[in-house]
Design a protein around this motif. Structure first.
Motif: not given
Length: 404
Positions: A100, A131, A133
């Motif tokens: 992230r 970013g 997940e």
């Protein structure tokens, strides 16, 4: 009274497991019977002739001369699983940092905090830190012990796919492992499938430099490598090469090294894995409890060099001895006891690699002459006689009656 030498700061909850009427604890003990430590680098010179055991408040024992201790019949304990939750939580933090842009974004904010148009500037630049997940990505867990299995379970809860590799997994660890974790038959198979890789293996001759240039060539492009195991299990030069070639997008480690400091795709922490109050308490309490059980009763749990050996006391007289794992030693000891008409009421004999350990409860006291003959046996390394307080009082009464 047993003398226990401490190194490092041992949590009070651990020291409380060692009653002061039975154990003399301090950091300046002369020729101690036991050593209780955390990260102190123990040398063979600090392992004196009276030493019976070393207890490490932590899982790794690379700071203890284990091979030399084994030769001397010194039992080395560790505390597997005591800091598992602390390390697991930090690994989860590292996985999030790996996807992230958290650390990079925070650093950018700090660098521009004095700018007048900070809010507008951050809004315009935040796309630099976009970013991905974790959900739906594949996590490869190398080492499926207490920490690895716990990380795997949490990753599943986050919606990740989890694959694991551990050729030396124990039966207990296999039972703890969630069924949704796909077991890989080789390290290479894991590396080709994983978007994120996390290491949870000890530093052993067989694991030093495990992730080297050859192995990292199997990575999926852009993979993230997380190392909260030991710095030496990763070849830093190979990691830097993989980062520069794009096979790795980020390396996050709890083991800083000079050659890693300047690379912008490397995030380094100051060895924070087990640095929580809870983990320190758990490790200290487990290490001290195992040490007390061994010193008082000869029982062994969580040793890295001796077999698990436990026997409930059936009499007031207990003999323990360690020996090289060769045939006939136990029979020789039993023959000596029989010569003195000493009967064994209960016993256990266990072996591990080249060492064996025995606990024998007898129906009567043992004399110095018996113990000296047992110690003189060629394969016997260390002998202990552990009469209970009540038994010692009875022996003293018998001696006083004989001399009256």
């Amino acid at each position: 009274m047993y003398r226990i030498q401490t190194y490092n700061q041992i949590a009070p909850i651990g020291l409380a497991q060692l009653p002061y009427d039975q154990f003399d604890i301090g950091n300046e003990q002369a020729d101690p019977h036991a050593i209780l430590l955390r990260s102190h680098q123990l040398t063979t010179a600090q392992c004196g002739p009276a030493l019976l055991a070393v207890a490490r408040a932590g899982a790794g024992t690379n700071n203890v001369p284990v091979a030399e201790c084994t030769e001397q019949g010194v039992v080395v304990f560790n505390t597997p699983g005591a800091n598992a939750n602390a390390v697991k939580e930090l690994v989860l933090s590292a996985l999030l940092m790996g996807c992230r842009g958290i650390a990079e974004g925070m650093q950018y904010v700090q660098q521009h905090a004095a700018d007048d148009d900070l809010a507008a500037q951050l809004e315009a630049q935040k796309k630099r830190f976009k970013g991905v997940e974790l959900q739906g990505k594949t996590l490869g867990v190398i080492g499926l012990g207490a920490i690895g299995a716990s990380v795997a379970a949490c990753a599943l809860d986050l919606g990740m796919n989890v694959v694991g590799y551990d050729p030396a997994i124990s039966v207990d660890a296999a039972w703890r492992l969630p069924s949704a974790v796909a077991r890989m038959e080789s390290l290479e198979a894991l590396l080709t499938r994983a978007d994120f890789i996390t290491l949870h293996i000890p530093a052993l001759p067989s694991t030093i430099g495990l992730l080297n240039q050859e192995k990292l060539a199997y990575l999926k492009p852009g993979a993230v490598l997380v190392n909260f195991a030991r710095g030496s299990v990763v070849d830093n030069h190979a990691v830097l090469q993989a980062l520069n070639e794009g096979r790795l997008s980020k390396y996050i480690s709890d083991f800083p090294a000079p050659d890693l400091l300047e690379h912008e795709q490397v995030l380094l922490l100051p060895h924070l894995g087990a640095s929580t109050q809870e983990a320190e308490d758990n490790c200290a309490a487990m290490a001290a409890s195992q040490l007390a059980e061994f010193l008082r009763f000869g029982n062994i749990t969580n040793s890295v060099n001796f077999p698990v050996t436990q026997l409930s006391s059936s009499t007031g007289y207990r003999l323990t001895f360690a020996n090289r794992n060769v045939p006939g030693v136990l029979g020789d000891v039993l023959s000596i006891l029989a010569e003195y008409s000493v009967n064994v009421t209960d016993m256990i004999n266990k072996s591990r690699d080249q060492v064996a350990y025995n606990i024998l409860d007898t129906d009567g006291p043992l004399t110095d002459a018996m113990l000296e003959r047992i110690q003189a046996l060629e394969a016997v390394v260390k002998v202990r006689y552990l009469p209970t307080q009540a038994a010692m009082a009875t022996e003293q009464e018998v001696e006083e009656s004989a001399t009256a």
